[in-house]
Enzyme design. Structure first.
Site, short mmCIF file in Angstrom:
data_model
loop_
_atom_site.label_atom_id
_atom_site.label_comp_id
_atom_site.label_asym_id
_atom_site.label_seq_id
_atom_site.Cartn_x
_atom_site.Cartn_y
_atom_site.Cartn_z
N ASN A 9 0.88 -1.17 0.00
CA ASN A 9 0.00 0.00 0.00
C ASN A 9 0.92 1.22 0.00
O ASN A 9 1.49 1.57 1.02
CB ASN A 9 -0.89 -0.04 1.26
N LYS A 11 0.20 4.26 -0.34
CA LYS A 11 -0.41 5.47 0.22
C LYS A 11 -0.13 6.66 -0.70
O LYS A 11 0.00 6.48 -1.91
CB LYS A 11 0.06 5.68 1.66
N HIS A 94 -9.70 1.20 4.65
CA HIS A 94 -8.42 1.38 5.34
C HIS A 94 -8.63 2.35 6.50
O HIS A 94 -9.40 3.32 6.39
CB HIS A 94 -7.36 1.91 4.37
N GLU A 96 -7.00 4.76 7.59
CA GLU A 96 -6.76 6.18 7.28
C GLU A 96 -7.97 6.78 6.56
O GLU A 96 -8.31 7.95 6.75
CB GLU A 96 -5.47 6.34 6.47
N GLU A 166 -5.68 -4.92 10.47
CA GLU A 166 -4.66 -3.90 10.70
C GLU A 166 -4.98 -3.16 11.99
O GLU A 166 -5.79 -2.23 12.01
CB GLU A 166 -4.65 -2.90 9.55
N GLY A 172 2.06 2.34 10.75
CA GLY A 172 2.99 3.45 10.60
C GLY A 172 3.66 3.88 11.89
O GLY A 172 4.31 4.92 11.94
N SER A 211 3.09 -1.97 10.44
CA SER A 211 4.54 -2.02 10.70
C SER A 211 5.15 -3.39 10.44
O SER A 211 6.08 -3.79 11.16
CB SER A 211 4.85 -1.52 12.12
P1 PGA Z 1 2.57 0.32 7.66
O1 PGA Z 1 1.13 0.52 7.00
O2 PGA Z 1 3.13 -0.99 7.14
O3 PGA Z 1 3.37 1.52 7.22
O4 PGA Z 1 2.37 0.27 9.15
C1 PGA Z 1 0.26 -0.57 6.80
C2 PGA Z 1 -1.02 -0.07 6.18
O5 PGA Z 1 -1.50 1.00 6.55
O6 PGA Z 1 -1.60 -0.73 5.29
#
Ligand code: PGA
Length: 251
Positions: A9, A11, A94, A96, A166, A172, A211
């Site tokens: 992803n 982003k 997601h 976010e 998640e 993140g 992460s």
């Molecule tokens: P990350 O993000 O691996 O940077 O923690 C995962 C995601 O949001 O899909």
């Protein structure tokens, strides 16, 4: 047995050139793993990347998808538009999107249905915040997020979908769920689906996200109910993304 799947992803990252270079780097290092690999790239890069992945084993996806089929919805991108460019996957819900852009359980369910209408596999993202975990609400939150989609799409729809667990507190932040913490929730999700349809649950790919990195992926992916990962930060580097991909269990 379930095939392993790793999805990147990206982003809101990358220039037109860096996005193409990253995709090319991933394609060059694909190798012959039996697991599947895909990247969910910013909408604006989908046309470029679609041309690059065409004829390779790398799958393409979007990071969101409209909750309507077409019409006066300024700024939205529909499932039929995405399918024209060969998108196989679309992330829906997601965290976010849920927390910064107001995606509700109902709109996530509508996006899930729109994707499937056009043969795109929705990757339904679910997960609890730190506060919810501390209040022992993890399973209740997951139930609610799943129920919204099950009631809109029906349980059979999960035979053509992927779930990504998640935990919001791990996205993140550099704080990964432990292998056991992740497995516990993955198992819970599989049981929840199994109570409605055993065979769909057995075949359902459930990915871990939050992460995940080259040094923790193998432990996570070795867990019985973890079928791969949804990778944010570490998917922006071809070498680490491929290392994570090569950490999937052989099936
Ligand atoms: P990350 O993000 O691996 O940077 O923690 C995962 C995601 O949001 O899909």
């Amino acid at each position: 047995m379930r095939q392993s799947l790793v999805i990147g992803n990206w982003k809101m990252n990358g220039t037109r050139e860096s996005a193409k270079a990253l995709a090319q780097g991933i394609i060059a290092g694909l190798g012959s793993s039996s697991a599947e690999l895909a990247i969910c790239v910013p909408y604006i890069h989908i046309a470029d990347i679609s041309a690059l992945v065409n004829g390779t084993a790398l799958g393409l996806g979007s990071q969101n998808i409209a909750d309507k089929a077409s019409g006066a919805y300024t700024g939205e991108i529909s499932a039929s538009m995405l399918s024209e460019f060969g998108c196989k996957y679309a992330l829906v819900g997601h965290s976010e999107r849920r927390s910064y852009y107001g995606d509700t359980d109902a709109s996530v369910a509508a996006r899930f249905c729109q994707a499937q209408e056009k043969g795109i596999i929705p990757v339904l993202c679910v997960g609890e915040t730190l506060e919810e975990r501390e209040q022992d609400k993890t399973f209740a939150v997951i139930n609610e997020q799943l129920d919204a989609v099950i009631s809109a799409a029906g349980i059979a729809a999960f035979s053509k979908a992927v779930i990504a667990y998640e935990p919001v507190w791990a996205i993140g932040t550099g704080k990964t769920a432990t292998d056991e913490q992740a497995q516990e929730v993955h198992h819970y999700i599989r049981q929840y689906i199994a109570a409605k349809d055993q065979s769909i649950a057995e075949n359902l790919q459930i990915l871990y996200g939050g992460s995940a990195k080259p040094d923790n992926a193998q432990g996570l992916f070795a867990m019985p109910d973890i079928d791969g990962g949804l990778i944010g930060g570490a998917s922006l580097d071809a070498e680490s993304f491929l290392k994570i991909y090569n950490s999937t269990k052989a099936v």
